[in-house]
Motif scaffolding. Sequence first.
Motif, PDB file in Angstrom:
ATOM      1  N   LEU A   1      22.728  87.298  16.740  1.00 48.86           N
ATOM      2  CA  LEU A   1      21.514  87.503  15.960  1.00 48.86           C
ATOM      3  C   LEU A   1      20.553  88.480  16.627  1.00 48.86           C
ATOM      4  CD1 LEU A   1      20.748  83.755  15.123  1.00 48.86           C
ATOM      5  CD2 LEU A   1      21.883  85.433  13.648  1.00 48.86           C
ATOM      6  N   GLY A   2      20.603  88.577  17.950  1.00 45.91           N
ATOM      7  CA  GLY A   2      19.602  89.301  18.720  1.00 45.91           C
ATOM      8  C   GLY A   2      18.664  88.306  19.373  1.00 45.91           C
ATOM      9  N   TYR A   3      18.325  88.536  20.628  1.00 46.43           N
ATOM     10  CA  TYR A   3      17.590  87.543  21.401  1.00 46.43           C
ATOM     11  C   TYR A   3      16.183  87.292  20.868  1.00 46.43           C
ATOM     12  CZ  TYR A   3      16.217  84.709  25.372  1.00 46.43           C
ATOM     13  OH  TYR A   3      15.793  83.665  26.153  1.00 46.43           O
ATOM     14  N   SER A   4      15.629  88.227  20.113  1.00 46.45           N
ATOM     15  CA  SER A   4      14.295  88.000  19.551  1.00 46.45           C
ATOM     16  C   SER A   4      14.293  86.832  18.575  1.00 46.45           C
ATOM     17  CB  SER A   4      13.791  89.264  18.848  1.00 46.45           C
ATOM     18  OG  SER A   4      14.658  89.626  17.784  1.00 46.45           O
ATOM     19  N   SER A   5      15.464  86.423  18.084  1.00 47.03           N
ATOM     20  CA  SER A   5      15.549  85.280  17.166  1.00 47.03           C
ATOM     21  C   SER A   5      15.303  83.958  17.868  1.00 47.03           C
ATOM     22  CB  SER A   5      16.933  85.243  16.504  1.00 47.03           C
ATOM     23  OG  SER A   5      17.201  86.423  15.797  1.00 47.03           O
TER      24      SER A   5
ATOM     25  N   PHE B   1      12.587  79.762  23.073  1.00 47.45           N
ATOM     26  CA  PHE B   1      13.205  78.474  22.791  1.00 47.45           C
ATOM     27  C   PHE B   1      13.838  77.862  24.048  1.00 47.45           C
ATOM     28  CE2 PHE B   1      14.171  79.676  18.084  1.00 47.45           C
ATOM     29  CZ  PHE B   1      12.830  79.583  17.793  1.00 47.45           C
ATOM     30  N   LEU B   2      14.170  78.713  25.012  1.00 50.08           N
ATOM     31  CA  LEU B   2      14.750  78.265  26.278  1.00 50.08           C
ATOM     32  C   LEU B   2      13.705  78.505  27.373  1.00 50.08           C
ATOM     33  CD1 LEU B   2      18.204  79.885  25.615  1.00 50.08           C
ATOM     34  CD2 LEU B   2      17.798  77.449  25.789  1.00 50.08           C
ATOM     35  N   PRO B   3      12.888  77.501  27.699  1.00 48.52           N
ATOM     36  CA  PRO B   3      11.741  77.703  28.598  1.00 48.52           C
ATOM     37  C   PRO B   3      12.161  78.210  29.980  1.00 48.52           C
ATOM     38  CG  PRO B   3      11.615  75.576  27.501  1.00 48.52           C
ATOM     39  CD  PRO B   3      12.965  76.121  27.210  1.00 48.52           C
TER      40      PRO B   3
ATOM     41  N   GLY C   1       7.129  72.594  10.175  1.00 46.67           N
ATOM     42  CA  GLY C   1       6.683  73.222  11.416  1.00 46.67           C
ATOM     43  C   GLY C   1       7.788  73.411  12.428  1.00 46.67           C
ATOM     44  N   ALA C   2       9.028  72.982  12.109  1.00 50.08           N
ATOM     45  CA  ALA C   2      10.137  73.036  13.061  1.00 50.08           C
ATOM     46  C   ALA C   2      11.073  74.182  12.721  1.00 50.08           C
ATOM     47  CB  ALA C   2      10.907  71.719  13.052  1.00 50.08           C
ATOM     48  N   ASN C   3      11.593  74.825  13.763  1.00 49.20           N
ATOM     49  CA  ASN C   3      12.619  75.850  13.594  1.00 49.20           C
ATOM     50  C   ASN C   3      13.980  75.192  13.820  1.00 49.20           C
ATOM     51  OD1 ASN C   3      14.603  77.948  14.541  1.00 49.20           O
ATOM     52  ND2 ASN C   3      12.874  79.303  14.116  1.00 49.20           N
ATOM     53  N   LEU C   4      14.848  75.228  12.805  1.00 49.55           N
ATOM     54  CA  LEU C   4      16.131  74.537  12.892  1.00 49.55           C
ATOM     55  C   LEU C   4      17.026  75.106  13.986  1.00 49.55           C
ATOM     56  CD1 LEU C   4      16.927  73.930   9.126  1.00 49.55           C
ATOM     57  CD2 LEU C   4      16.467  72.186  10.864  1.00 49.55           C
TER      58      LEU C   4
END
Length: 416
Positions: free
Chosen positions: A25-29, A38-40, A309-312
Amino acid sequence: MTSQIIGNVPAPQQEKQPVILLDRLGYSSYRGPDGRPFLPTDRWEVRLVTALERTGEAVGDELASVVGVPGVEPAPFADAVRFQHRWGGRPAARLVAVTERFLLPAAELREELGIPGQRVEQALLFRDKVLMKEHLRDHGIAVPDFAPFSREAALTLLDKYHRVVVKPRLGAGSSEIHLLDDIAGLDRFVREHDGRLAEFEVEEFVDGQLYHVDSVVQDSHVTAAVAGRYVDSTMSYRRLEPCRDVAVPDGPLLDALLAFDQAVLAAYPGFTGVAHHEVFMSPSGPVFCEIAARAGGGGILAGFRSRTGANLDEVMLRAQLEGSVPHVPAPAPHLTGFTALYAEPGRVLRTPVVPDEPWITEAQILVGEGDLLAPPTRYSDAAAIVSVRGDTEEQVMARLAALAERISIPTVPESA
């Protein structure tokens, strides 16, 4: 190494765990609207395997290593995962992926490399349309009459139901789906796919409206879900016509869809993650179509995010990394919808412009001026996908209709 001080007692800092992210997808996703990864960075050392043309998006302090892979064939991606597993002399603790193309290869690589997570046997029950229907039929779920493809099996089903559907067993995006009504069409399919027939399944044509339920699941229990209705066929791309989708409001229909969704997911013991489940609502009740262990495509991510409010995709990553899903609030009462717009093959004359309306929640512009477009071959080959919100189904549908009139995607034949 620094420590956070709470009172007079230093809190031990958790060691970062190396994780391989297998991506196209590309890391900006993998960031929120505010840029939050998404990965702290304090928990994960990310070793990214991505498409070569997407490496420019690979930016972030959490990234330890990036490998770009040309093309779309799975073998080079697998080789890159093996490299990243050994990178730095410390084996990766997790291997994660959110796109359907990579879910089965990721399971195969976990088994090969000894990485925890979903195994091949589990992944196949969400990918192989024959195995998933056999599994669910054995658990009492209503499924279409089906069989691995052979001319004999197709002929038997055609004689019984007068119309059958042929699908790739591992297919996605409504690609290579064939509707057969007679023996001539069956024989034509057999001739055109000689040597590949084992890749397909055949099933009765179910006369019913197609819906989808998109769920967050913890140990086979649905903790949050929304449902949508495909207003248009997911094969409308073949006619270059829009594919519209609208959320199902509260009521008996939604209750029936959610109950059926829970019954299906209960047949996957221990499953934790995200599911995209497609259901026919026939005159006799819900009938299973197919299910995937991922978020739905099109504007489904945007609709779910608008209402909860959640990103699947983030929820799916959390499930693969931690074995549990975060709390997702109940859906807000407003409704959402989206339209996927397709363009004539040829050179794009100008980049599509989306109207500036407060009810548009997301606009994915997937083509630009000068792009050369081939005929679409799957549902996801849209030129633009625009998501909206509204208070009622009627309002959502009216807004989708307005977008179809206001968004232009002009092309000119390449030979012109």
